[in-house]
Design a protein around this motif. Structure first.
Motif, mmCIF file in Angstrom:
data_model
loop_
_atom_site.group_PDB
_atom_site.id
_atom_site.type_symbol
_atom_site.label_atom_id
_atom_site.label_comp_id
_atom_site.label_asym_id
_atom_site.label_seq_id
_atom_site.Cartn_x
_atom_site.Cartn_y
_atom_site.Cartn_z
ATOM 1 N N THR A 12 0.837 -1.021 -0.054
ATOM 2 C CA THR A 12 -0.031 -0.016 -0.031
ATOM 3 C C THR A 12 0.860 1.281 0.077
ATOM 4 N N GLN A 84 -7.515 3.722 -0.824
ATOM 5 C CA GLN A 84 -7.954 3.342 0.739
ATOM 6 C C GLN A 84 -7.994 4.907 1.606
ATOM 7 N N ARG A 119 -9.890 1.756 6.107
ATOM 8 C CA ARG A 119 -9.000 1.267 7.556
ATOM 9 C C ARG A 119 -9.489 2.006 8.750
ATOM 10 N N GLN A 150 -11.521 -2.972 6.902
ATOM 11 C CA GLN A 150 -10.203 -3.443 7.504
ATOM 12 C C GLN A 150 -10.247 -2.658 8.821
ATOM 13 N N ALA A 152 -8.222 -1.874 12.184
ATOM 14 C CA ALA A 152 -6.881 -1.752 12.583
ATOM 15 C C ALA A 152 -6.778 -1.631 13.936
ATOM 16 N N SER A 180 -10.351 -7.829 6.558
ATOM 17 C CA SER A 180 -8.812 -7.827 6.857
ATOM 18 C C SER A 180 -8.450 -7.094 8.191
ATOM 19 N N CYS A 182 -5.264 -4.958 10.221
ATOM 20 C CA CYS A 182 -4.156 -4.047 10.188
ATOM 21 C C CYS A 182 -3.526 -3.974 11.455
ATOM 22 N N LYS A 184 -1.490 -1.420 13.332
ATOM 23 C CA LYS A 184 -1.316 0.068 13.093
ATOM 24 C C LYS A 184 -0.196 0.451 14.066
ATOM 25 N N GLN A 211 -2.025 -6.998 7.406
ATOM 26 C CA GLN A 211 -1.306 -5.970 6.825
ATOM 27 C C GLN A 211 -0.847 -5.144 8.075
ATOM 28 N N HIS A 213 1.473 -1.810 9.201
ATOM 29 C CA HIS A 213 1.786 -0.193 9.029
ATOM 30 C C HIS A 213 2.697 0.303 9.979
ATOM 31 N N ASP A 237 2.791 -1.384 4.264
ATOM 32 C CA ASP A 237 2.712 0.084 4.035
ATOM 33 C C ASP A 237 4.186 0.660 3.704
#
Length: 475
Positions: A12, A84, A119, A150, A152, A180, A182, A184, A211, A213, A237
């Protein structure tokens, strides 16, 4: 290498949102973004993060741009890439909890105007504050065939934040109906080998894609991504190099090169990435010359790991101390932050909890007595208005700051009636599109100032057109 062994890491790109939010206070204008969109659209990104977070407020307040217009223009330009946004759960993109009908309307309009992936996070990781946004996204997915929720988790350290805690949260997020997850890591606290453990533990508990980040603030983010990818993370990310590193994300080109020739090879074209970087580099140099980009945010700040304080929170704290001619109290405040965080139930430090904890720590130090003066936000946290914390709040502090007051045990949003009709009635003289009501809902004064500016600009255009029609040409 067998075909089965390949698992290209998805990326991303953050340069149109978090990268410039982290490095130049979200000041990149839409007109600068648009000429490079066609090239960015050819890269093969998993998604481009381009909206939400602080972009909405900054567009209206500082750039005099309509954020909805930005989104529509970016959507027109990105033909092949998912867009996003970052969404603060029940707080949407503002700083207070909103009623469910406002959350629903904002999600609906975000997706209708071009967002694919939302997100959604909460500053306390309080899942009930995320549920309505997930539900609204799923409803849009059914209606429009577009929309991805998503959830987070704001990564932080502390006694309560064990591997079991994170693995359990992953399972709960799947049960919420999210698409999904994330992780963060807003302060760059996740170190490489802990990332391996964390991804492993979460993967055992959920089938959802994960994911990661993070920010380069503490200097470990590139290594953290390497270990996370090896542990099975699905998406990372990154930011194009002119706006990478420092308080931003690791550089896209560096991560692409890191995984070249491995099972995680992205297949991205480095020549295309170089052309994109060449476009952004002169703008970065301009921002350095103007002072918009402070060289301090480009380096590594190990204090992040020592005090668990995000970079933005540090700069906010320094400016507060400067205003009070108390810069010599900097380290006293840094030492006070962990205590305030503990008193407030050990929340992650991310907008707005980071500002609330940081400001209260400044007050405690300047007053020479803890909680002699408490901000209205600190009181709201103690009342439970922001949600429930993972550890109990200090009863002693509750008794001192909000003595005898009733504390919430559920969602603050459940105490609110529907708000949309009232908001629309308040701002109807300025309404030109349905989205204007949502801009007003989030930032009433800032949006009203923008609407006045927009009207004045339109009147100028109308006058010029009238003069031209009548044969008079403005000099």
């Amino acid at each position: 290498m067998s075909e089965q062994a390949k698992k290209p890491i998805k990326i991303t790109e953050t340069i149109l949102r978090d990268a410039h939010q982290s490095l130049i206070a979200t000041r990149m204008p839409t007109d600068f973004m648009l000429p490079i969109v066609e090239k960015m659209d050819k890269v093969g990104y998993h998604s481009v993060e381009c909206w939400g977070g602080a972009t909405f407020d900054a567009s209206l307040r500082f750039l005099k741009e309509d954020p909805w217009d930005r989104l529509r223009k970016l959507r027109d330009g990105f033909k092949n890439t998912k867009l996003q946004m970052l969404f603060r759960g029940q707080n949407i993109l503002g700083y207070r909890p909103y009623a469910d009908d406002v959350v629903d309307a904002f999600v609906q309009k975000s997706i209708a105007n071009g967002i694919d992936i939302i997100r959604i996070f909460d500053c306390l990781n309080y899942l009930p504050n995320l549920q309505e946004a997930v539900n609204a996204t799923n409803r849009m997915k059914k209606q429009e065939g577009r929309g991805h929720a998503q959830v987070a988790l704001s990564y932080t350290l502390g006694d309560a934040y064990t591997l079991e805690y994170w693995a359990d949260m992953a399972k709960k997020i799947e049960e919420m109906g999210a698409d999904s997850i994330c992780i963060k890591d807003m302060a760059g606290l996740l170190v490489p080998y802990k990332a391996s453990e964390l991804i492993g533990a979460m993967k055992e508990n959920t089938k959802l894609p994960i994911q990661l980040h993070t920010h380069y603030t503490s200097g470990v983010a590139g290594m953290t991504y390497l270990k996370a990818v090896e542990a099975g993370v699905d998406v990372i990310d990154t930011a194009m190099s002119p706006f990478a590193m420092g308080t931003s994300q690791p550089a896209t080109e560096v991560m692409v090169e890191t995984f070249r020739g491995t099972p995680y090879d992205t297949g991205f074209d480095q020549n295309l990435l170089a052309e994109i970087a060449d476009y952004f580099r002169p703008y970065r140099d301009e921002c350095l010359k103007s002072g918009l980009l402070n060289p301090k945010v480009m380096g590594v700040d190990i204090k992040t790991l020592l005090y668990q304080v995000p970079g933005g929170m540090l700069s906010n704290m320094v400016s507060q101390l400067k205003e009070q001619n108390a810069e010599d109290k900097y380290y006293d405040v840094l030492r006070e932050i962990p205590q305030v965080r503990k008193d407030l139930g050990e929340p992650p430090l991310v907008t707005p909890s980071s500002q609330i904890v940081g400001t209260q720590a400044v007050f405690n130090v300047l007053m020479g007595e803890r909680y002699k003066m408490a901000t209205k936000e600190t009181k709201a946290v103690l009342r439970g208005e922001y949600g429930q914390t993972v550890k109990p709040m200090s009863q002693e502090v509750i008794d001192k700051v909000i003595p005898g007051e009733t504390r919430l045990t559920g969602r603050f949003a459940d105490t609110l009636g529907n708000e949309m009709d009232k908001l629309e009635a308040e701002m109807k003289e300025w309404k030109q599109q349905d989205e204007d009501v949502l801009s007003y809902a989030l930032f009433p004064q800032v949006a009203t100032d923008f609407f006045k500016y927009r009207q004045a600009q339109q009147e100028k255009v109308d006058m010029t057109q009238a003069d031209t029609k009548n044969g008079a040409y403005p000099v």
